[in-house]
Design a protein around this motif. Structure first.
Motif, short mmCIF file in Angstrom:
data_model
loop_
_atom_site.label_atom_id
_atom_site.label_comp_id
_atom_site.label_asym_id
_atom_site.label_seq_id
_atom_site.Cartn_x
_atom_site.Cartn_y
_atom_site.Cartn_z
N ASN A 55 0.66 -1.26 -0.08
CA ASN A 55 0.16 -0.02 0.01
C ASN A 55 0.88 1.16 -0.04
O ASN A 55 1.56 1.54 0.90
CB ASN A 55 -0.97 0.12 1.40
CG ASN A 55 -1.88 1.25 1.19
OD1 ASN A 55 -1.82 2.14 0.37
ND2 ASN A 55 -2.29 1.43 2.41
N ASN A 56 0.76 1.90 -1.19
CA ASN A 56 1.57 3.29 -1.16
C ASN A 56 0.40 4.26 -1.82
O ASN A 56 0.98 4.97 -2.47
CB ASN A 56 2.77 3.21 -2.24
CG ASN A 56 3.86 2.29 -1.54
OD1 ASN A 56 4.42 2.83 -0.41
ND2 ASN A 56 4.37 1.17 -2.23
N LEU A 57 -0.57 4.04 -1.33
CA LEU A 57 -1.80 4.99 -1.69
C LEU A 57 -1.69 6.34 -1.08
O LEU A 57 -2.41 7.34 -1.34
CB LEU A 57 -2.98 4.35 -1.53
CG LEU A 57 -3.34 3.15 -2.33
CD1 LEU A 57 -4.95 2.67 -1.96
CD2 LEU A 57 -3.40 3.56 -3.85
N GLY A 58 -0.88 6.48 0.16
CA GLY A 58 -1.03 7.67 0.87
C GLY A 58 -1.92 7.67 2.09
O GLY A 58 -1.77 8.64 2.74
N ALA A 59 -2.38 6.68 2.34
CA ALA A 59 -3.42 6.44 3.56
C ALA A 59 -3.45 5.01 3.82
O ALA A 59 -3.45 4.04 2.98
CB ALA A 59 -4.71 6.92 3.18
N ASP A 60 -3.87 4.74 5.04
CA ASP A 60 -3.94 3.29 5.75
C ASP A 60 -5.39 2.83 4.93
O ASP A 60 -6.41 3.61 4.59
CB ASP A 60 -4.40 3.46 7.07
CG ASP A 60 -2.85 3.85 7.79
OD1 ASP A 60 -1.93 3.75 7.10
OD2 ASP A 60 -3.31 4.14 8.98
N PHE A 85 -8.16 -8.70 1.19
CA PHE A 85 -6.95 -8.42 1.83
C PHE A 85 -7.01 -7.86 3.16
O PHE A 85 -5.94 -7.71 3.81
CB PHE A 85 -6.01 -7.87 0.89
CG PHE A 85 -5.58 -8.80 -0.54
CD1 PHE A 85 -4.47 -9.39 -0.31
CD2 PHE A 85 -6.56 -8.80 -1.46
CE1 PHE A 85 -4.21 -10.38 -1.65
CE2 PHE A 85 -6.37 -9.32 -2.54
CZ PHE A 85 -5.00 -10.16 -2.80
N LYS A 86 -8.26 -7.46 3.58
CA LYS A 86 -8.62 -6.97 4.75
C LYS A 86 -7.65 -5.46 4.99
O LYS A 86 -7.66 -4.75 4.11
CB LYS A 86 -8.09 -7.95 6.19
CG LYS A 86 -8.59 -9.05 5.89
CD LYS A 86 -8.56 -10.10 7.05
CE LYS A 86 -9.06 -11.02 6.94
NZ LYS A 86 -10.01 -12.06 6.88
N ASP A 87 -7.29 -5.26 6.49
CA ASP A 87 -6.59 -3.83 6.65
C ASP A 87 -5.17 -4.21 5.90
O ASP A 87 -4.52 -4.94 5.89
CB ASP A 87 -6.71 -3.48 7.77
CG ASP A 87 -5.72 -4.22 8.93
OD1 ASP A 87 -5.81 -5.61 8.39
OD2 ASP A 87 -5.43 -3.88 9.69
N LEU A 88 -4.65 -2.60 5.49
CA LEU A 88 -3.32 -2.42 5.10
C LEU A 88 -2.85 -1.23 5.27
O LEU A 88 -3.21 -0.13 4.72
CB LEU A 88 -3.24 -3.03 3.64
CG LEU A 88 -1.72 -2.91 2.95
CD1 LEU A 88 -0.89 -4.27 3.52
CD2 LEU A 88 -1.92 -3.16 1.51
N PRO A 89 -1.98 -1.06 6.37
CA PRO A 89 -1.41 0.37 6.71
C PRO A 89 -0.37 0.90 5.34
O PRO A 89 0.06 0.07 4.68
CB PRO A 89 -0.51 0.17 7.94
CG PRO A 89 -1.06 -1.06 8.41
CD PRO A 89 -1.46 -1.83 7.24
N THR A 93 3.93 -3.53 3.17
CA THR A 93 3.83 -4.76 2.40
C THR A 93 3.39 -6.12 2.98
O THR A 93 3.95 -6.36 4.18
CB THR A 93 5.13 -4.93 1.78
OG1 THR A 93 5.57 -3.91 0.84
CG2 THR A 93 5.08 -6.29 0.72
N LYS A 94 2.44 -6.73 2.62
CA LYS A 94 1.82 -8.01 3.37
C LYS A 94 1.85 -8.89 2.56
O LYS A 94 1.39 -9.03 1.26
CB LYS A 94 0.39 -7.33 3.99
CG LYS A 94 -0.30 -8.43 4.67
CD LYS A 94 -1.38 -7.96 5.51
CE LYS A 94 -2.76 -8.04 5.04
NZ LYS A 94 -3.98 -7.60 5.67
N VAL A 95 2.05 -10.24 3.04
CA VAL A 95 1.97 -11.65 2.36
C VAL A 95 0.66 -12.21 2.80
O VAL A 95 0.31 -12.23 3.95
CB VAL A 95 3.29 -12.44 2.57
CG1 VAL A 95 2.94 -13.79 1.72
CG2 VAL A 95 4.27 -11.75 2.12
#
Length: 145
Positions: A55-60, A85-89, A93-95
């Motif tokens: 996530n590099n969208l600029g927001a959680d 994929f649920k939540d992503l700060p 990067t999440k697997v």
């Protein structure tokens, strides 16, 4: 060559060199959600797909989910399913692994991100996950939008 001509040439070449770095800088800072199909392995349930999502969208993101289409070896849609994929700060990067029951990995020729079914977070437009999605694969399976 006059001092003025030499100064103009130096200024022009300096400006030209500095402009060549703008596209690379702009590309790195552009908001993007990266989804990589990292592996496809047989599992007890069927086929396990492993994804890396960044996530590099600029927001959680409090929620990110996508409907995907799986194509068989003949290029026919075999199934549609939603991967949550649920939540992503932001900056994370999440697997994530998904076991697709009754699916044979060797018969999956293509995975298509059909739509974004959920994209939520403070200040995040509901369409941002799909509009700013960049896909990649490390498997022999075609993967994209």
């Amino acid at each position: 060559m006059t001092p003025l001509t030499a100064s103009l040439r130096l200024l022009t070449s300096t400006l030209a060199m500095s402009l060549t770095t703008i596209p690379a800088w702009a590309e790195q800072s552009a908001p993007v959600l990266t989804l990589e199909l990292n592996a496809a392995q047989p599992s007890d349930k069927g086929c396990r797909l492993t994804f890396l999502i960044s996530n590099n969208l600029g927001a959680d993101l409090t929620k990110a989910a996508f409907e995907i289409a799986l194509f068989n070896e003949a290029g026919i849609v075999d199934r549609l399913t939603v991967l949550d994929f649920k939540d992503l700060p932001h900056g994370k990067t999440k697997v994530t692994r998904f076991d697709l029951a009754g699916t044979d990995c060797t018969k999956v020729s293509r995975v298509l991100v059909n739509s974004g079914t959920d994209c939520a977070g403070t200040g995040v437009e509901p369409t941002a996950c799909m509009r700013k999605l960049k896909t990649d694969t490390r498997t022999g399976i075609a993967f994209g939008v």
